[in-house]
Design an enzyme around this catalytic site. Structure first.
Site, short mmCIF file in Angstrom:
data_model
loop_
_atom_site.label_atom_id
_atom_site.label_comp_id
_atom_site.label_asym_id
_atom_site.label_seq_id
_atom_site.Cartn_x
_atom_site.Cartn_y
_atom_site.Cartn_z
N ASP A 126 -11.25 2.78 4.57
CA ASP A 126 -11.68 1.39 4.39
C ASP A 126 -13.16 1.24 4.70
O ASP A 126 -13.68 0.12 4.75
CB ASP A 126 -10.83 0.40 5.20
N GLN A 142 -4.38 -1.48 9.70
CA GLN A 142 -4.35 -2.81 9.07
C GLN A 142 -4.95 -3.87 9.99
O GLN A 142 -4.63 -3.94 11.18
CB GLN A 142 -2.89 -3.17 8.70
N LYS A 161 0.85 -1.20 0.00
CA LYS A 161 0.00 0.00 0.00
C LYS A 161 0.88 1.25 0.00
O LYS A 161 0.62 2.20 -0.73
CB LYS A 161 -0.93 -0.02 1.22
#
Ligand SMILES: NC(=O)c1ccc[n+]([C@@H]2O[C@H](COP(=O)([O-])OP(=O)(O)OC[C@H]3O[C@@H](n4cnc5c(N)ncnc54)[C@H](OP(=O)(O)O)[C@@H]3O)[C@@H](O)[C@H]2O)c1
Length: 295
Positions: free
Chosen positions: A118, A95, A51
């Protein structure tokens, strides 16, 4: 059988994102993404590196924050608070999965919803459920939908069967594919580990999306001739013939299912690259919303 090349489709989306970022930078605005990793879970370390690498390649401001495995909830919340307040950061991703001492849902709730790239903050989940187009939508479901659209596969009116009901993938994808308009309008069935008659359900699917994390679980006899199959699953299976000693495997028994499918994604090179591409798309969108500057 038509192989859906997620890597190529993600590459095209990334080029477009890179062009947008370059234009924004000309006007003094640089979209910024912070990715927070707690601990050293090997797949998570690899995802976070990827990422970071891609956001740099596309010209975003990228901040990688790596915290010790023993980081407390309070310490992580303090990091989130700082990022929420940081004007250089428009998107924040913590994450998953964090170590067991961390309550992930509390961390997600602490994110500024405008920076929640997200799409897991309750406000964004509610917006998605209500069909509000300003929702930030989880990257993997968004990537799956985009793969279908970019491959010319009609979603409207189709029966989509999703294996897995996590918020990160299955449940959000169901909300996305059943949205009115906006490349939705599917008839969606969500199956999980307690579902009965799974094979019967699968055989009625026009589109199957598997997100359970069990290598080779979906077999050829469970898929009807001409179905479209997206494989979200990524499991590490031992493979002494590789340098690392393992390889990535999807949920789908690829050769068997590919023999029947109209179109199918490989693992790796299918959904994975799309997840990262959509993270970049969401970060640019979040930046545009926060700065009021859009290209
Ligand atoms: N490629 C990518 O970018 C990407 C992104 C995210 C995730 N993934 C991968 O996708 C997979 C799923 O991730 P996740 O975070 O959603 O996992 P998760 O939270 O563990 O959820 C797995 C889901 O699968 C269901 N399930 C397990 N065994 C099943 C079975 N035999 N039949 C039907 N359903 C079954 C579970 O049902 P219950 O709810 O009943 O337990 C659960 O809903 C993992 O392999 C993950 O690594 C890939």
């Amino acid at each position: 059988m038509n192989l859906i090349d997620g890597k190529a489709i993600a590459g095209r989306i990334n080029e477009e994102t890179g062009r947008k970022v370059a234009l924004m930078k000309k006007h003094g605005i640089t979209p910024g993404l912070a990715v927070v990793l707690v601990g050293e879970d090997p797949p998570s370390v690899a995802y976070v590196r990827n990422k970071d690498r891609i956001s740099q390649q596309l010209g975003l401001y990228s901040r990688r924050i790596e915290l010790d495995q023993s980081t407390t909830q309070k310490e992580l919340l303090a990091v989130v608070d700082r990022l929420n307040a940081d004007p250089d950061v428009h998107g924040i991703l913590v994450q998953s999965p964090p170590p067991p001492q961390i309550d992930e849902s509390e961390i997600v709730k602490a994110l500024n919803p405008a920076k929640d790239v997200d799409g897991l903050h309750p406000l964004n989940v509610a917006k998605l459920a209500m069909g509000d187009p300003t929702a930030l939508v989880p990257c993997t479901p968004l990537g799956c939908q985009k793969l279908l659209v970019e491959s010319g596969i009609t979603i409207e009116g189709k029966h989509a069967v999703i294996l897995g009901r996590s918020m990160l993938v299955g449940k959000s994808l169901a909300l996305l594919l059943m949205r009115k308009g906006q490349h939705g309008d599917a008839t969606v069935t969500v199956a999980h580990s307690r579902s009965l008659n799974l094979t019967k359900i699968l055989l009625s699917a026009d589109i199957i999306i598997s997100a359970i994390g069990k290598a080779g679980y979906l077999r050829g006899e469970q898929v009807r001739e001409g179905a479209v199959v997206l494989d979200v699953g990524t499991s590490r299976v031992e493979d002494p013939s590789t340098r690392s000693g393992y390889r990535l495997a999807g949920d789908v028994a690829f050769d068997e299912v590919a023999a029947k499918a109209q179109a199918i994604t490989p693992v790796p090179g299918g959904v994975g690259p799309m997840t990262i591409a959509m993270l970049m798309v969401n970060t640019v969108a979040a930046c545009q919303n926060q700065t009021g500057f859009s290209v």
